[in-house]
Scaffold this motif. Structure first.
Motif, PDB file in Angstrom:
ATOM      1  N   ASP A 284      24.756  40.847  43.273  1.00  0.00           N
ATOM      2  CA  ASP A 284      23.373  41.289  43.088  1.00  0.00           C
ATOM      3  C   ASP A 284      23.272  41.934  41.713  1.00  0.00           C
ATOM      4  OD1 ASP A 284      23.807  44.366  43.475  1.00  0.00           O
ATOM      5  OD2 ASP A 284      24.700  43.488  45.271  1.00  0.00           O
ATOM      6  N   PHE A 285      22.059  42.088  41.249  1.00  0.00           N
ATOM      7  CA  PHE A 285      21.820  42.635  39.901  1.00  0.00           C
ATOM      8  C   PHE A 285      21.094  43.964  40.006  1.00  0.00           C
ATOM      9  CE2 PHE A 285      22.280  38.064  39.330  1.00  0.00           C
ATOM     10  CZ  PHE A 285      23.122  37.992  38.236  1.00  0.00           C
ATOM     11  N   PRO A 286      21.309  44.861  39.018  1.00  0.00           N
ATOM     12  CA  PRO A 286      22.194  44.714  37.864  1.00  0.00           C
ATOM     13  C   PRO A 286      23.663  44.868  38.263  1.00  0.00           C
ATOM     14  CG  PRO A 286      21.272  46.910  37.901  1.00  0.00           C
ATOM     15  CD  PRO A 286      20.597  46.164  39.019  1.00  0.00           C
ATOM     16  N   VAL A 287      24.565  44.393  37.394  1.00  0.00           N
ATOM     17  CA  VAL A 287      25.992  44.541  37.667  1.00  0.00           C
ATOM     18  C   VAL A 287      26.376  46.005  37.486  1.00  0.00           C
ATOM     19  CG1 VAL A 287      26.544  42.177  37.032  1.00  0.00           C
ATOM     20  CG2 VAL A 287      26.625  43.970  35.282  1.00  0.00           C
ATOM     21  N   HIS A 288      27.302  46.459  38.332  1.00  0.00           N
ATOM     22  CA  HIS A 288      27.705  47.873  38.239  1.00  0.00           C
ATOM     23  C   HIS A 288      29.047  48.071  38.936  1.00  0.00           C
ATOM     24  CE1 HIS A 288      26.925  48.598  42.519  1.00  0.00           C
ATOM     25  NE2 HIS A 288      25.831  47.856  42.363  1.00  0.00           N
ATOM     26  N   TYR A 289      29.681  49.175  38.621  1.00  0.00           N
ATOM     27  CA  TYR A 289      30.886  49.632  39.320  1.00  0.00           C
ATOM     28  C   TYR A 289      31.031  51.112  39.043  1.00  0.00           C
ATOM     29  CZ  TYR A 289      33.337  49.756  34.817  1.00  0.00           C
ATOM     30  OH  TYR A 289      33.708  50.047  33.525  1.00  0.00           O
ATOM     31  N   THR A 290      31.832  51.797  39.846  1.00  0.00           N
ATOM     32  CA  THR A 290      32.092  53.223  39.663  1.00  0.00           C
ATOM     33  C   THR A 290      33.440  53.405  38.984  1.00  0.00           C
ATOM     34  OG1 THR A 290      30.857  53.727  41.684  1.00  0.00           O
ATOM     35  CG2 THR A 290      32.317  55.455  40.806  1.00  0.00           C
ATOM     36  N   PRO A 291      33.478  53.936  37.764  1.00  0.00           N
ATOM     37  CA  PRO A 291      34.760  54.142  37.081  1.00  0.00           C
ATOM     38  C   PRO A 291      35.654  55.105  37.857  1.00  0.00           C
ATOM     39  CG  PRO A 291      32.911  54.357  35.557  1.00  0.00           C
ATOM     40  CD  PRO A 291      32.334  54.346  36.946  1.00  0.00           C
ATOM     41  N   THR A 292      36.958  54.935  37.695  1.00  0.00           N
ATOM     42  CA  THR A 292      37.946  55.824  38.306  1.00  0.00           C
ATOM     43  C   THR A 292      38.872  56.341  37.221  1.00  0.00           C
ATOM     44  OG1 THR A 292      39.574  54.081  38.729  1.00  0.00           O
ATOM     45  CG2 THR A 292      37.855  54.407  40.408  1.00  0.00           C
ATOM     46  N   ASP A 293      39.825  57.174  37.623  1.00  0.00           N
ATOM     47  CA  ASP A 293      40.793  57.688  36.651  1.00  0.00           C
ATOM     48  C   ASP A 293      41.668  56.574  36.084  1.00  0.00           C
ATOM     49  OD1 ASP A 293      39.838  60.221  37.063  1.00  0.00           O
ATOM     50  OD2 ASP A 293      41.367  60.760  38.541  1.00  0.00           O
ATOM     51  N   ASN A 294      41.773  55.486  36.831  1.00  0.00           N
ATOM     52  CA  ASN A 294      42.524  54.319  36.371  1.00  0.00           C
ATOM     53  C   ASN A 294      41.552  53.354  35.704  1.00  0.00           C
ATOM     54  OD1 ASN A 294      43.981  51.958  36.029  1.00  0.00           O
ATOM     55  ND2 ASN A 294      44.932  52.003  38.039  1.00  0.00           N
ATOM     56  N   PHE A 295      41.694  53.176  34.409  1.00  0.00           N
ATOM     57  CA  PHE A 295      40.778  52.343  33.640  1.00  0.00           C
ATOM     58  C   PHE A 295      40.669  50.936  34.212  1.00  0.00           C
ATOM     59  CE2 PHE A 295      40.137  49.315  30.085  1.00  0.00           C
ATOM     60  CZ  PHE A 295      38.921  49.768  29.599  1.00  0.00           C
ATOM     61  N   GLU A 296      41.768  50.425  34.796  1.00  0.00           N
ATOM     62  CA  GLU A 296      41.803  49.038  35.254  1.00  0.00           C
ATOM     63  C   GLU A 296      41.510  48.901  36.746  1.00  0.00           C
ATOM     64  OE1 GLU A 296      45.394  47.136  33.992  1.00  0.00           O
ATOM     65  OE2 GLU A 296      44.831  47.197  31.882  1.00  0.00           O
ATOM     66  N   PHE A 297      40.914  49.927  37.369  1.00  0.00           N
ATOM     67  CA  PHE A 297      40.673  49.851  38.813  1.00  0.00           C
ATOM     68  C   PHE A 297      39.276  50.367  39.160  1.00  0.00           C
ATOM     69  CE2 PHE A 297      40.649  51.725  43.064  1.00  0.00           C
ATOM     70  CZ  PHE A 297      41.152  50.686  43.829  1.00  0.00           C
ATOM     71  N   ALA A 298      38.596  49.554  39.959  1.00  0.00           N
ATOM     72  CA  ALA A 298      37.329  49.984  40.554  1.00  0.00           C
ATOM     73  C   ALA A 298      37.185  49.263  41.880  1.00  0.00           C
ATOM     74  CB  ALA A 298      36.151  49.666  39.638  1.00  0.00           C
ATOM     75  N   VAL A 299      36.792  49.986  42.904  1.00  0.00           N
ATOM     76  CA  VAL A 299      36.766  49.403  44.240  1.00  0.00           C
ATOM     77  C   VAL A 299      35.411  48.821  44.614  1.00  0.00           C
ATOM     78  CG1 VAL A 299      36.104  51.496  45.499  1.00  0.00           C
ATOM     79  CG2 VAL A 299      37.633  49.806  46.577  1.00  0.00           C
ATOM     80  N   ASP A 300      34.355  49.154  43.855  1.00  0.00           N
ATOM     81  CA  ASP A 300      33.003  48.806  44.303  1.00  0.00           C
ATOM     82  C   ASP A 300      32.224  47.932  43.322  1.00  0.00           C
ATOM     83  OD1 ASP A 300      32.690  50.663  42.295  1.00  0.00           O
ATOM     84  OD2 ASP A 300      31.240  51.905  43.371  1.00  0.00           O
ATOM     85  N   ALA A 301      32.920  47.198  42.445  1.00  0.00           N
ATOM     86  CA  ALA A 301      32.206  46.296  41.535  1.00  0.00           C
ATOM     87  C   ALA A 301      31.411  45.287  42.356  1.00  0.00           C
ATOM     88  CB  ALA A 301      33.188  45.580  40.610  1.00  0.00           C
ATOM     89  N   ASN A 302      30.175  45.044  41.965  1.00  0.00           N
ATOM     90  CA  ASN A 302      29.336  44.092  42.712  1.00  0.00           C
ATOM     91  C   ASN A 302      29.411  42.685  42.111  1.00  0.00           C
ATOM     92  OD1 ASN A 302      27.867  44.667  40.388  1.00  0.00           O
ATOM     93  ND2 ASN A 302      25.879  44.504  41.423  1.00  0.00           N
ATOM     94  N   TYR A 303      30.545  42.400  41.522  1.00  0.00           N
ATOM     95  CA  TYR A 303      30.835  41.071  40.992  1.00  0.00           C
ATOM     96  C   TYR A 303      32.335  40.828  41.165  1.00  0.00           C
ATOM     97  CZ  TYR A 303      32.002  44.117  37.029  1.00  0.00           C
ATOM     98  OH  TYR A 303      32.517  45.113  36.250  1.00  0.00           O
ATOM     99  N   ASP A 304      32.728  39.564  41.289  1.00  0.00           N
ATOM    100  CA  ASP A 304      34.137  39.237  41.483  1.00  0.00           C
ATOM    101  C   ASP A 304      34.890  39.422  40.175  1.00  0.00           C
ATOM    102  OD1 ASP A 304      33.648  38.635  44.110  1.00  0.00           O
ATOM    103  OD2 ASP A 304      33.468  36.471  43.780  1.00  0.00           O
TER     104      ASP A 304
END
Length: 585
Positions: A284-304
Motif C-alpha cells: 500500500d502507499f505511501p511506502v514506509h517502515y519504522t527504523p531500528t537501531d540496526n540500520f539493515e533491519f525493519a520489521v514493518d516495511a509495507n513493501y517486500d
C-alpha cells in the motif's frame, strides 16, 4: 524388495543426454536392498517395425552402482542410440534373487511377455533433442577463480578515496561501514600477482554505483562506483586481464535495488502515481517502515525487501518493463566490456521465467557465457540447461567443512552427503559448480580451522579434486583471518612480513596441479571411500589420500607417482596430511 524406494524420473538428472547420441541413465534404490540392476534399452519402434531384429528386452546390460548415500544406492549406465531415440526399463534383482522390472507403466513381472513386446511399456527419450541438452562450458572447467572484494583488495588511486577512508591495515577488525580505499586501479596494479599465483578467473563482488562499501545496494547499474574508478578504467582491467588469460565475472544484484536508486526514490516521492510503482512489491502507499537501531533491519516495511533490509526493496521481475530494464543492463556489460560471466545474487528469489529470458538473451550474445546463481539449497529447478550454468556449491563445500573442521560429519557421513549432492545433478552440471571454502559471506577458512594451516592445505587439496571449479577468496593464499562479516573483509595483506609464504607456495602447487589435470577433474571418473582411518578420492588414475583421523596412518604408495603431499613422511600420513598420487598401470 522395497518397491517404494525404487525411483526413476525421465527428462531429469536421472535420464539426460551426454552428447548428441549418448544418454546417461540412473536409478536409485534403497541402500543395500538390491543385488543387481540391468537396463533393457533400444529403439522402441524396433519392437513394432523391425521383427528381423533381436528384441532389445532380450539384451540386458548391467548397470554399475556408482554411489551410495545414507538412504539410497545409485546405479548408472551410458547408452548410445544411432536412431537418436530410446525406450528403456530396469530389471531389478534383490538380495534374495527376486526379480521385477520397472517400466513407465510401473512394475511388471520379469516374464510378462505381452508388456515387454509393447513399445509403450518403456520409459522414453522420444528424440535426442540436442538443443535441450545441458552443455558445460570448456573454459569454465579449466578455471580457478579468485574472488575480489573491491573495497578491500588494493588502493591504487588515493584521489578517489571516499571521505573518512582509513589507513590500509591488513590486521584491523573493520566495522561494517568502514572504508579503506580499495579500487579498480589497485586491481590493475596487482594483476601480475594473480598471474604468479596461477588463477585464471576473477570474480568481482559488485562494482556498480552504490552508497555502501559492499555495493549490494545498487544505485545505478550503468556506472562503476566512483570510489572504484570509472568505466574506462574498468575496461582497462578487463582487457589487461584477458591479455593475461584471466576471465572476468561480475556480481549482479537483480533481486533488489538500493533505496538511493532514482527509481525507488520516484516511488517514495510519487507513490501509486509513480511510473515505477509496479516495479516493486508494494502492499500500500505511501511506502514506509519504522527504523531500528540496526540500520539493515525493519520489521514493518509495507513493501517486500531482501531479508528484513528496508534499504533493499525487491524488484518485481514478473513485470515486463523490469525484465527489459535488467536484461539491457546484463547485456550492456557483455557487449560493451566483454565480461565473461555473471554471478547472480539471491538468484533463487527471482522467477524462472525471467531467468530463462536472461539465459537465452545472454547466450545469443556470447554462447560460452557462464551464468552462476547464488543458491544455498537444492538447485535442480535452475540447472536444466535453460537458466544457470552452475550455482554456488555451498551445501557441498559446507559438508567438507563440517567433516574436516567441525567434526559434525564422520568420514562415512561426509561421503554420503557428497554422493547425495552429486546425484542431484547431471555430471556436466557438477563440473560447472562453484566450490568456495570461504568468501565475503563466511568466516575465513584459517579462522574456522583455528589457525591450523595443515588442515587448511588438506581441505583445499580435497576440494581441488572435486567436480566443480575451485575459488580462492582474496588473501586466503596468504593465510588471512577473519570471523563473519565484516571481519572477513579486512584489507588485503600486501606486507611481506605478514604473508604466509608457505601457504602461498602450496596454493600455487595446487593450482598447477588442477590445471594440469583439468580434463580429468571435469570429465573423469569419480570414486571415493574410506580406508584405515583415511579418506580417499580417485579421479581416473589420480588418487588422493587424506588423513582426517587423530592418528598417523601407514600408506604404501611406492608404486605410485606422488604429485602433491603435505605431512606425508616416509610412508606415514600424519593427521591433517594428504598425499595425491598418479597410479601406475
Amino acid at each position: 524388495m522395497n518397491l517404494g524406494a525404487i525411483i526413476h524420473r525421465t527428462e531429469s538428472e536421472m535420464a539426460y543426454l551426454c552428447d548428441d547420441h549418448t544418454a546417461q541413465i540412473r536409478l536409485k534404490t534403497e541402500k543395500n536392498d538390491i543385488y543387481t540392476v540391468a537396463i533393457i534399452a533400444g529403439d522402441p519402434y524396433s519392437l513394432r517395425s523391425r521383427p528381423d531384429l533381436v528384441p532389445f528386452y532380450q539384451q540386458p546390460q548391467p548397470m554399475k552402482k556408482i554411489m551410495s548415500d545414507a538412504v539410497y544406492d545409485y546405479w548408472q549406465i551410458t547408452v548410445t542410440s544411432d536412431k537418436s531415440r530410446l525406450g528403456y526399463a530396469f530389471i531389478i534383482t534383490d538380495q534374495n534373487q527376486q526379480q521385477i522390472i520397472l517400466t513407465d507403466k510401473g512394475f511388471i513381472a520379469a516374464d510378462d511377455q505381452s508388456m515387454l513386446e509393447d513399445m509403450n511399456t518403456y520409459f522414453r527419450m522420444p528424440f535426442f533433442q540436442v538443443i535441450d541438452r545441458f552443455k558445460g562450458i570448456d573454459w569454465v572447467s579449466k578455471t580457478i577463480w579468485y574472488q575480489i572484494f573491491p573495497e578491500r583488495f588494493a588502493n591504487g588511486d588515493t584521489t578517489n578515496d571516499p571521505k573518512g577512508t582509513k589507513p590500509w591495515d591488513a590486521i584491523v577488525n573493520p566495522k561494517w561501514d568502514d572504508y579503506y580505499g580499495g579500487d579498480l586501479q589497485g586491481v590493475l596494479d596487482h594483476l601480475d600477482h594473480l598471474v604468479d599465483l596461477g588463477v585464471n578467473g576473477i570474480y568481482f563482488n559488485p562494482v556498480f554505483k552504490a552508497p555502501s562499501n559492499h555495493k549490494y545496494d545498487t544505485e545505478n547499474y550503468y556506472e562503476i562506483d566512483p570510489d572504484f574508478g570509472d568505466k574506462e578504467l574498468f575496461k582497462q582491467v578487463v582487457n589487461a586481464a584477458h591479455t593475461r588469460g584471466i576471465k572476468i565475472m561480475l556480481d549482479a544484484v537483480f533481486n533488489h535495488i538500493g533505496d538511493k536508486s532514482p527509481i525507488w526514490q520516484d516511488v517514495i516521492k510519487n507513490g501509486a502515481s509513480s511510473k515505477y510503482a509496479d516495479w516493486f512489491h508494494v502492499h500500500d502507499f505511501p511506502v514506509h517502515y519504522t527504523p531500528t537501531d540496526n540500520f539493515e533491519f525493519a520489521v514493518d516495511a509495507n513493501y517486500d525487501t531482501f531479508d528484513y533490509t528496508p534499504h533493499m526493496p525487491k524488484l518485481n521481475t514478473a513485470n515486463r518493463q523490469v525484465q527489459d530494464y535488467l536484461l539491457n543492463i546484463a547485456k550492456y556489460w557483455v557487449t560493451e566490456f566483454d565480461i565473461d560471466a555473471w554471478r547472480l545474487d539471491v538468484a533463487n528469489e527471482i522467477d524462472h521465467h525471467f531467468w530463462r529470458r536472461f539465459h537465452d538473451e545472454l547466450q545469443q550474445i556470447k554462447p560460452d557465457f557462464y551464468i552462476l546463481g547464488e543458491i544455498w539449497h537444492n538447485s535442480q529447478a535452475w540447472l536444466n540447461g535453460d537458466e544457470f550454468t552452475g550455482v554456488m556449491n555451498y551445501t557441498y563445500t559446507g559438508a567438507i567443512i563440517d567433516h574436516f573442521i567441525n567434526h559434525h560429519l564422520n568420514q562415512t557421513a561426509l561421503l554420503e552427503t557428497l554422493s547425495s549432492q552429486l546425484m542431484l545433478y547431471r555430471d556436466a552440471t557438477n563440473a560447472m559448480m562453484f566450490n568456495a571454502l570461504d568468501s565475503h559471506d563466511t568466516p575465513r577458512i584459517k579462522t574456522l580451522s583455528h589457525d591450523n594451516m595443515d588442515l587448511v592445505k588438506q581441505m583445499f587439496a580435497f576440494t581441488f579434486m572435486q567436480p566443480g571449479v575451485p575459488s580462492i577468496y582474496y588473501g586466503t593464499e596468504y593465510g588471512m583471518t577473519g570471523e563473519n562479516d565484516p571481519d572477513n573483509r579486512k584489507p588485503m595483506v600486501w606486507e611481506t612480513q605478514l604473508q604466509d609464504q608457505d601457504m602461498y607456495q602450496t596454493m600455487q602447487q595446487l593450482i598447477i596441479f588442477r590445471k594440469q589435470f583439468a580434463t580429468i577433474f571435469a570429465k573423469g571418473s569419480l570414486e571415493f571411500g574410506t580406508e584405515n582411518g583415511m579418506l580417499w578420492i580417485q579421479r581416473d588414475d589420480i588418487v588422493g589420500y587424506f588423513n582426517t583421523s587423530q592418528h598417523q596412518q601407514k600408506l604404501d604408495v611406492t608404486t605410485d607417482e606422488v604429485l602433491l603431499s603435505n605431512n606425508f613422511i616416509d610412508g606415514t600420513l600424519l593427521t591433517d596430511g594428504f598425499v595425491i598420487c598418479r597410479q601406475t598401470i
